[in-house]
Design a protein around this motif. Structure first.
Motif, PDB file in Angstrom:
ATOM      1  N   LEU A  72       0.830  -1.200   0.000  1.00  0.00           N
ATOM      2  CA  LEU A  72       0.000   0.000   0.000  1.00  0.00           C
ATOM      3  C   LEU A  72       0.871   1.258   0.000  1.00  0.00           C
ATOM      4  O   LEU A  72       0.542   2.250  -0.649  1.00  0.00           O
ATOM      5  N   LYS A  73       1.989   1.219   0.699  1.00  0.00           N
ATOM      6  CA  LYS A  73       2.916   2.361   0.711  1.00  0.00           C
ATOM      7  C   LYS A  73       3.392   2.668  -0.708  1.00  0.00           C
ATOM      8  O   LYS A  73       3.469   3.832  -1.109  1.00  0.00           O
ATOM      9  N   HIS A  74       3.692   1.628  -1.457  1.00  0.00           N
ATOM     10  CA  HIS A  74       4.110   1.807  -2.849  1.00  0.00           C
ATOM     11  C   HIS A  74       3.008   2.518  -3.644  1.00  0.00           C
ATOM     12  O   HIS A  74       3.269   3.472  -4.377  1.00  0.00           O
ATOM     13  N   TRP A  75       1.771   2.066  -3.481  1.00  0.00           N
ATOM     14  CA  TRP A  75       0.642   2.685  -4.178  1.00  0.00           C
ATOM     15  C   TRP A  75       0.436   4.130  -3.719  1.00  0.00           C
ATOM     16  O   TRP A  75       0.216   5.023  -4.533  1.00  0.00           O
ATOM     17  N   VAL A  76       0.502   4.368  -2.417  1.00  0.00           N
ATOM     18  CA  VAL A  76       0.325   5.719  -1.871  1.00  0.00           C
ATOM     19  C   VAL A  76       1.400   6.650  -2.437  1.00  0.00           C
ATOM     20  O   VAL A  76       1.102   7.786  -2.816  1.00  0.00           O
ATOM     21  N   ASP A  77       2.623   6.170  -2.506  1.00  0.00           N
ATOM     22  CA  ASP A  77       3.703   6.998  -3.048  1.00  0.00           C
ATOM     23  C   ASP A  77       3.471   7.336  -4.523  1.00  0.00           C
ATOM     24  O   ASP A  77       3.733   8.458  -4.956  1.00  0.00           O
ATOM     25  N   GLU A  78       2.972   6.362  -5.276  1.00  0.00           N
ATOM     26  CA  GLU A  78       2.710   6.596  -6.707  1.00  0.00           C
ATOM     27  C   GLU A  78       1.540   7.549  -6.937  1.00  0.00           C
ATOM     28  O   GLU A  78       1.571   8.367  -7.848  1.00  0.00           O
ATOM     29  N   THR A  79       0.509   7.422  -6.138  1.00  0.00           N
ATOM     30  CA  THR A  79      -0.711   8.208  -6.354  1.00  0.00           C
ATOM     31  C   THR A  79      -0.770   9.479  -5.518  1.00  0.00           C
ATOM     32  O   THR A  79      -1.670  10.293  -5.718  1.00  0.00           O
ATOM     33  N   ARG A  80       0.132   9.574  -4.559  1.00  0.00           N
ATOM     34  CA  ARG A  80       0.158  10.711  -3.627  1.00  0.00           C
ATOM     35  C   ARG A  80      -1.129  10.799  -2.807  1.00  0.00           C
ATOM     36  O   ARG A  80      -1.606  11.903  -2.485  1.00  0.00           O
TER      37      ARG A  80
END
Length: 88
Positions: free
Chosen positions: A11-19
């Motif tokens: 989820l951290k990876h996704w959050v970083d990509e989508t801000r």
């Protein structure tokens, strides 16, 4: 993924990509405290972590000890909670 910490990392990876500035995690009553702590730690203070707590189909929060599924879930979560406190 095979663990809460791996889910949080994904989820951290996704959050970083989508801000994304906030996330809602669906969990059950037994897991909620551990899940909130781990996800907030991995995602950091800039991401708001909210929980949507959903009861299990196998047992109810008020009488979980009356079913085998509830007893197993409680036992597993107790062990995981101690493990996650010590390791993370």
């Amino acid at each position: 993924v095979s663990s809460t910490i791996e889910e949080a990392a994904a989820l951290k990876h996704w959050v970083d990509e989508t801000r994304a500035g906030s996330v809602i995690i669906v969990t059950n009553p037994f897991h909620s405290a551990r899940v909130k702590r781990i996800f907030q730690k991995v995602l950091g203070p800039e991401v708001r972590v909210q929980l949507a707590v959903v009861d299990s189909r196998e047992y109810r929060p008020r009488d979980w000890w009356r079913s085998e599924g509830g007893l197993i879930a409680f036992n597993n979560e107790w062990i995981k909670a101690v493990y996650y406190l010590l390791k993370y």
